[in-house]
Design a protein around this motif. Sequence first.
Motif, PDB file in Angstrom:
ATOM      1  N   LEU A   1       0.613  -1.010  -0.159  1.00 40.10           N
ATOM      2  CA  LEU A   1      -0.138   0.040  -0.295  1.00 40.10           C
ATOM      3  C   LEU A   1       1.054   1.609  -0.005  1.00 40.10           C
ATOM      4  O   LEU A   1       1.828   1.262   1.111  1.00 40.10           O
ATOM      5  N   GLY A   2       0.499   2.108  -0.554  1.00 41.72           N
ATOM      6  CA  GLY A   2       0.878   3.754  -1.020  1.00 41.72           C
ATOM      7  C   GLY A   2       2.721   3.726  -2.096  1.00 41.72           C
ATOM      8  O   GLY A   2       3.172   4.704  -2.328  1.00 41.72           O
ATOM      9  N   ALA A   3       2.124   1.917  -3.000  1.00 42.80           N
ATOM     10  CA  ALA A   3       3.090   1.888  -3.917  1.00 42.80           C
ATOM     11  C   ALA A   3       2.909   2.503  -4.997  1.00 42.80           C
ATOM     12  O   ALA A   3       1.837   3.393  -5.422  1.00 42.80           O
ATOM     13  N   TYR A   4       3.979   3.674  -5.767  1.00 41.43           N
ATOM     14  CA  TYR A   4       3.511   4.419  -6.593  1.00 41.43           C
ATOM     15  C   TYR A   4       3.055   3.096  -7.978  1.00 41.43           C
ATOM     16  O   TYR A   4       2.914   2.328  -8.039  1.00 41.43           O
ATOM     17  N   PRO A   5       1.907   3.468  -8.755  1.00 38.57           N
ATOM     18  CA  PRO A   5       1.229   4.553  -9.194  1.00 38.57           C
ATOM     19  C   PRO A   5       0.145   4.566  -7.813  1.00 38.57           C
ATOM     20  O   PRO A   5      -1.039   3.675  -8.103  1.00 38.57           O
ATOM     21  N   LEU A   6      -0.085   6.309  -7.206  1.00 40.46           N
ATOM     22  CA  LEU A   6      -0.835   5.907  -6.209  1.00 40.46           C
ATOM     23  C   LEU A   6      -2.215   5.572  -6.592  1.00 40.46           C
ATOM     24  O   LEU A   6      -3.033   4.994  -5.706  1.00 40.46           O
ATOM     25  N   GLU A   7      -2.894   5.945  -8.124  1.00 39.03           N
ATOM     26  CA  GLU A   7      -4.480   6.279  -8.039  1.00 39.03           C
ATOM     27  C   GLU A   7      -4.428   3.882  -7.492  1.00 39.03           C
ATOM     28  O   GLU A   7      -5.479   2.990  -7.447  1.00 39.03           O
TER      29      GLU A   7
ATOM     30  N   SER B   1      -2.990   2.030  -5.891  1.00 40.26           N
ATOM     31  CA  SER B   1      -2.708   1.618  -4.153  1.00 40.26           C
ATOM     32  C   SER B   1      -3.975   1.704  -3.799  1.00 40.26           C
ATOM     33  O   SER B   1      -4.162   0.580  -2.615  1.00 40.26           O
ATOM     34  N   VAL B   2      -4.233   2.524  -3.941  1.00 41.74           N
ATOM     35  CA  VAL B   2      -6.199   3.336  -3.239  1.00 41.74           C
ATOM     36  C   VAL B   2      -7.720   1.720  -3.717  1.00 41.74           C
ATOM     37  O   VAL B   2      -7.936   1.656  -2.823  1.00 41.74           O
ATOM     38  N   GLU B   3      -7.302   1.464  -5.364  1.00 40.34           N
ATOM     39  CA  GLU B   3      -7.878   0.456  -5.809  1.00 40.34           C
ATOM     40  C   GLU B   3      -7.556  -0.142  -4.695  1.00 40.34           C
ATOM     41  O   GLU B   3      -8.356  -1.322  -4.429  1.00 40.34           O
ATOM     42  N   ARG B   4      -6.278  -1.384  -4.364  1.00 38.01           N
ATOM     43  CA  ARG B   4      -6.171  -1.949  -3.853  1.00 38.01           C
ATOM     44  C   ARG B   4      -6.430  -2.225  -3.092  1.00 38.01           C
ATOM     45  O   ARG B   4      -6.910  -2.967  -2.117  1.00 38.01           O
ATOM     46  N   GLU B   5      -6.098  -0.540  -2.003  1.00 35.94           N
ATOM     47  CA  GLU B   5      -6.957  -0.645  -0.574  1.00 35.94           C
ATOM     48  C   GLU B   5      -8.672  -0.889  -0.425  1.00 35.94           C
ATOM     49  O   GLU B   5      -8.382  -2.093  -0.037  1.00 35.94           O
ATOM     50  N   LYS B   6      -9.063  -1.103  -1.444  1.00 36.15           N
ATOM     51  CA  LYS B   6     -10.526  -0.878  -1.175  1.00 36.15           C
ATOM     52  C   LYS B   6     -11.229  -2.417  -1.906  1.00 36.15           C
ATOM     53  O   LYS B   6     -12.035  -3.166  -0.882  1.00 36.15           O
ATOM     54  N   VAL B   7     -10.186  -3.095  -2.491  1.00 32.06           N
ATOM     55  CA  VAL B   7     -10.339  -4.135  -2.598  1.00 32.06           C
ATOM     56  C   VAL B   7      -9.700  -5.259  -1.354  1.00 32.06           C
ATOM     57  O   VAL B   7     -10.269  -6.575  -0.353  1.00 32.06           O
ATOM     58  N   ILE B   8      -8.809  -4.635  -0.902  1.00 31.73           N
ATOM     59  CA  ILE B   8      -8.018  -5.736   0.774  1.00 31.73           C
ATOM     60  C   ILE B   8      -9.237  -5.629   1.220  1.00 31.73           C
ATOM     61  O   ILE B   8      -9.739  -6.184   2.530  1.00 31.73           O
ATOM     62  N   VAL B   9      -9.942  -4.086   1.488  1.00 26.89           N
ATOM     63  CA  VAL B   9     -10.493  -3.817   2.539  1.00 26.89           C
ATOM     64  C   VAL B   9     -12.091  -4.655   2.847  1.00 26.89           C
ATOM     65  O   VAL B   9     -12.169  -5.268   3.948  1.00 26.89           O
ATOM     66  N   GLN B  10     -12.650  -5.026   1.097  1.00 27.83           N
ATOM     67  CA  GLN B  10     -13.621  -6.059   0.781  1.00 27.83           C
ATOM     68  C   GLN B  10     -12.922  -7.357   1.272  1.00 27.83           C
ATOM     69  O   GLN B  10     -13.927  -7.823   1.823  1.00 27.83           O
ATOM     70  N   TRP B  11     -12.088  -8.068   0.947  1.00 17.84           N
ATOM     71  CA  TRP B  11     -11.864  -9.516   1.610  1.00 17.84           C
ATOM     72  C   TRP B  11     -11.716  -9.070   2.816  1.00 17.84           C
ATOM     73  O   TRP B  11     -12.016 -10.013   4.063  1.00 17.84           O
TER      74      TRP B  11
ATOM     75  N   VAL C   1       3.954  11.316  14.120  1.00 17.94           N
ATOM     76  CA  VAL C   1       4.132  11.420  12.880  1.00 17.94           C
ATOM     77  C   VAL C   1       3.613   9.641  12.499  1.00 17.94           C
ATOM     78  O   VAL C   1       4.846   8.875  12.728  1.00 17.94           O
ATOM     79  N   VAL C   2       2.895   9.884  11.745  1.00 20.49           N
ATOM     80  CA  VAL C   2       2.968   8.403  10.843  1.00 20.49           C
ATOM     81  C   VAL C   2       2.470   8.640   9.265  1.00 20.49           C
ATOM     82  O   VAL C   2       1.662   9.768   8.878  1.00 20.49           O
ATOM     83  N   PRO C   3       2.894   7.502   7.937  1.00 18.22           N
ATOM     84  CA  PRO C   3       3.234   8.267   6.858  1.00 18.22           C
ATOM     85  C   PRO C   3       1.330   8.222   6.101  1.00 18.22           C
ATOM     86  O   PRO C   3      -0.069   7.168   7.120  1.00 18.22           O
ATOM     87  N   LYS C   4       0.761   8.994   5.686  1.00 15.79           N
ATOM     88  CA  LYS C   4      -0.775   9.432   5.252  1.00 15.79           C
ATOM     89  C   LYS C   4      -1.142   7.956   4.361  1.00 15.79           C
ATOM     90  O   LYS C   4      -0.412   7.599   3.874  1.00 15.79           O
ATOM     91  N   GLY C   5      -2.877   8.438   4.772  1.00 13.80           N
ATOM     92  CA  GLY C   5      -3.179   7.678   3.812  1.00 13.80           C
ATOM     93  C   GLY C   5      -3.349   6.167   4.556  1.00 13.80           C
ATOM     94  O   GLY C   5      -3.176   6.197   5.634  1.00 13.80           O
ATOM     95  N   TYR C   6      -4.215   5.127   3.661  1.00 13.48           N
ATOM     96  CA  TYR C   6      -4.305   3.941   4.290  1.00 13.48           C
ATOM     97  C   TYR C   6      -5.304   3.874   4.948  1.00 13.48           C
ATOM     98  O   TYR C   6      -5.775   2.927   6.175  1.00 13.48           O
ATOM     99  N   ILE C   7      -6.145   4.884   5.291  1.00 13.88           N
ATOM    100  CA  ILE C   7      -7.524   5.355   6.575  1.00 13.88           C
ATOM    101  C   ILE C   7      -8.493   4.175   6.790  1.00 13.88           C
ATOM    102  O   ILE C   7      -8.620   3.434   6.970  1.00 13.88           O
ATOM    103  N   ARG C   8      -8.417   3.150   5.264  1.00 17.45           N
ATOM    104  CA  ARG C   8      -9.806   2.141   4.835  1.00 17.45           C
ATOM    105  C   ARG C   8      -9.344   1.426   5.746  1.00 17.45           C
ATOM    106  O   ARG C   8      -9.870   0.427   6.251  1.00 17.45           O
ATOM    107  N   PHE C   9      -7.767   0.917   5.292  1.00 15.22           N
ATOM    108  CA  PHE C   9      -7.113  -0.251   5.242  1.00 15.22           C
ATOM    109  C   PHE C   9      -7.185  -0.070   7.048  1.00 15.22           C
ATOM    110  O   PHE C   9      -7.765  -1.154   7.406  1.00 15.22           O
ATOM    111  N   LEU C  10      -6.746   0.290   7.689  1.00 16.41           N
ATOM    112  CA  LEU C  10      -6.427   0.940   8.754  1.00 16.41           C
ATOM    113  C   LEU C  10      -7.631   0.739   9.943  1.00 16.41           C
ATOM    114  O   LEU C  10      -7.993   0.047  10.974  1.00 16.41           O
ATOM    115  N   GLY C  11      -9.240   1.421   9.381  1.00 16.83           N
ATOM    116  CA  GLY C  11      -9.699   1.227   9.858  1.00 16.83           C
ATOM    117  C   GLY C  11     -10.447   0.168   9.539  1.00 16.83           C
ATOM    118  O   GLY C  11     -11.528  -0.198  10.893  1.00 16.83           O
ATOM    119  N   LYS C  12     -10.271  -0.449   8.567  1.00 12.35           N
ATOM    120  CA  LYS C  12     -10.895  -1.800   8.557  1.00 12.35           C
ATOM    121  C   LYS C  12     -10.329  -3.381  10.064  1.00 12.35           C
ATOM    122  O   LYS C  12     -10.760  -3.857  10.878  1.00 12.35           O
TER     123      LYS C  12
END
Length: 248
Positions: free
Chosen positions: A15-21, A23-33, A60-71
Amino acid sequence: MQTRNKIYFASDFHLGAYPLEKSVEREKVIVQWLDAIKHDANELYLVGDIFDFWFEYATVVPKGYIRFLGKLAELADLGIKLTFFKGNHDMWMFGYLKKELNARIIDNELILNLDGKSFYIHHGDGLGPGDEKYKFLKKIFRSSLCQWLFARLHPNLGIGIATRWSKHSRVSSNAPENFLGEDNEWLIQYSKEVLKAQHYDYMIYGHRHVPYDILVNNSTQIVNLGEWINHRTYAVWDGDKLSLQQWS
């Protein structure tokens, strides 16, 4: 309500790997799983490189991953035990995930006994023959001095450097990797050497972006979990057998 009696293993979300878009798509799939497995999961083992980069500053921690960390927080609140392994991309985990998710953090290998069966689990980086350059760098990156020096950088600079570096990693190409054969897969060769001294019923790895499930010595099942860029594969222990599966 379903009985939570299964144990899940997954790795290399990057998560967070280039390209970012992507990564965001992948995060949503992982959250579904994760949402699907929460009904029968007793434990979840995340076997390294969950994040393409991770560094915990004091505040401070890196920004992003809010869906994943929330799940993950939801799973933790349900009583599902979480275990993170440090990978080569996210080796700088310290106390944040332990505090927020009550997660266990594993530096190297973990040896388990589950339902009377022995498990050896490791992210897989730095094992086996060759790759001496990385093994040397791993010692440096994991040193307290290196971590202290990096923490002196402003987060905008430190995380910015990591983000630029990510654009040149193998993940950014999205190209699938190929199985090289049992005699040429270095994690399989490493496993065979380990098994000469100690028997394990199951050996589970990440890192190598090729999912495979093989039996060696007629008694030990070796599973590489693959990755979630192309394969979306994971393993499940149901108390009787370990199976490699794919999320669609």
